[in-house]
Design a protein around this motif. Structure first.
Motif, short mmCIF file in Angstrom:
data_model
loop_
_atom_site.label_atom_id
_atom_site.label_comp_id
_atom_site.label_asym_id
_atom_site.label_seq_id
_atom_site.Cartn_x
_atom_site.Cartn_y
_atom_site.Cartn_z
N LEU A 108 0.83 -1.21 0.00
CA LEU A 108 0.00 0.00 0.00
C LEU A 108 0.87 1.25 0.00
O LEU A 108 0.61 2.20 -0.76
N GLY A 109 1.89 1.28 0.85
CA GLY A 109 2.79 2.43 0.91
C GLY A 109 3.49 2.68 -0.42
O GLY A 109 3.62 3.82 -0.87
N GLU A 110 3.93 1.59 -1.06
CA GLU A 110 4.59 1.71 -2.36
C GLU A 110 3.61 2.24 -3.41
O GLU A 110 3.97 3.07 -4.24
N HIS A 111 2.38 1.75 -3.35
CA HIS A 111 1.36 2.18 -4.31
C HIS A 111 1.05 3.67 -4.15
O HIS A 111 0.95 4.41 -5.14
N LEU A 112 0.92 4.12 -2.91
CA LEU A 112 0.62 5.53 -2.66
C LEU A 112 1.78 6.43 -3.10
O LEU A 112 1.57 7.52 -3.64
N ALA A 113 3.01 5.97 -2.83
CA ALA A 113 4.17 6.76 -3.22
C ALA A 113 4.22 6.92 -4.74
O ALA A 113 4.49 8.01 -5.26
N LYS A 114 3.95 5.84 -5.45
CA LYS A 114 3.95 5.89 -6.91
C LYS A 114 2.83 6.78 -7.44
O LYS A 114 3.03 7.60 -8.36
N SER A 116 1.23 9.26 -5.89
CA SER A 116 1.34 10.67 -5.48
C SER A 116 2.65 11.32 -5.93
O SER A 116 2.75 12.55 -5.95
N GLY A 117 3.66 10.49 -6.22
CA GLY A 117 4.97 11.03 -6.54
C GLY A 117 5.74 11.51 -5.33
O GLY A 117 6.74 12.21 -5.46
N ILE A 118 5.28 11.13 -4.14
CA ILE A 118 5.89 11.57 -2.88
C ILE A 118 6.22 10.32 -2.06
O ILE A 118 5.36 9.45 -1.90
N PRO A 119 7.45 10.19 -1.50
CA PRO A 119 7.74 9.05 -0.62
C PRO A 119 6.70 8.95 0.49
O PRO A 119 6.23 9.97 1.01
N PHE A 120 6.35 7.71 0.84
CA PHE A 120 5.23 7.54 1.78
C PHE A 120 5.46 8.28 3.10
O PHE A 120 4.53 8.89 3.63
#
Length: 271
Positions: A108-114, A116-120
């Protein structure tokens, strides 16, 4: 609150606790509420809240694909993606079993980072911690278990969950509502539960037995506990939330101490 003083008798090096009403009023605190504790899995509700902000901002959709085949953001939040506990491999089809999964929150964290373009870690800070004034809270590492925080900061978080400002209250209500009802599963530390109900990042008490909350806790109670000897719960029927942080790993001591502690808190607040 006198009930909070029970933490003095817990067999732990350091402990702190607080109780917060639904209107944000702090009923009481005990211990060093500014001490930073490793949260272990109490990290997950914080990570989930960041994910829900991303959803409301339009960065992700709850039902978009994420994780193994057939899984979505919603599945990852509700531990129904099929991913194993600590391995990035699917062990069941999505939506068929409640498999508590650290790996799922890491995906989930990896998906959100990708998305949003922002590290989780930065996204969680900008979306949740900074707006709430949680200056001592970080998630540097796994969104499943590497959070560090204080009772003071988590008081702000449970006040937010009870009276949301960062999210639409309807989103928070959805987060505390069972996703995929009726699924069996193991509640870590407490064994098989049927059903093993979960919302979006929050565990829901319902009729689980044994459980880490109180015997007097309402079935609507939701929250999380962590293997570092930490917990937070919110009981919407009582209109209360409680945070307790320690620095001793979860074990029989916690199973014995936490339930009477919660019952005492609920009884005192009810008076």
């Amino acid at each position: 609150m006198q009930s909070l003083a029970q933490i003095e008798n817990w067999p732990v090096p350091t402990a702190a606790a607080a109780v917060v009403r639904a209107d944000g009023t702090v009923l009481g605190t005990h211990g060093d509420t500014a001490h930073r504790f490793p949260l272990a899995s109490v990290t997950k509700p914080l990570a989930a809240y960041a994910a829900l902000v991303a959803y409301e901002e339009g960065a992700v959709e709850l039902d978009e694909p994420a994780g193994p085949e057939g899984s979505t953001v919603r599945h990852l939040l509700a531990h129904t993606s099929g991913l194993a506990f600590d391995e990035h491999r699917a062990t069941a089809p999505a939506g068929t079993r409640r498999l508590y999964s650290n790996a799922g929150f890491e995906v989930l964290g990896e998906h959100l980072a990708k998305a949003s373009g922002i590290p989780f870690a930065d996204y969680a800070r900008e979306a949740v911690f900074a707006p709430l004034g949680m200056a001592s809270t970080t998630i540097d590492g796994s969104p499943a278990k590497d959070g560090v925080s204080t009772v003071d900061d988590l008081v702000r978080f449970v006040a937010e969950v009870q009276a949301p400002r960062l999210l639409d209250p309807r989103t928070v209500l959805e987060a505390q509502t069972v996703v995929h009802p009726g699924l069996k599963g193991v509640l870590p530390g407490y064994g098989h539960q049927n059903p093993n109900d979960w919302g979006l990042g929050f565990e829901i008490r319902d009729s689980k037995s044994p459980h880490w909350t109180g015997t007097a806790s309402s079935p609507a109670t939701f929250g999380h506990f962590g293997q570092s000897g930490t917990f937070l719960w919110i009981d919407p029927v009582a209109g209360l939330a409680c945070v307790a942080l320690t620095d001793r790993a979860f074990g029989p001591w916690a199973a014995e101490a936490w339930t009477p502690f919660t019952d005492a808190v609920l009884a005192e607040a009810g008076r």
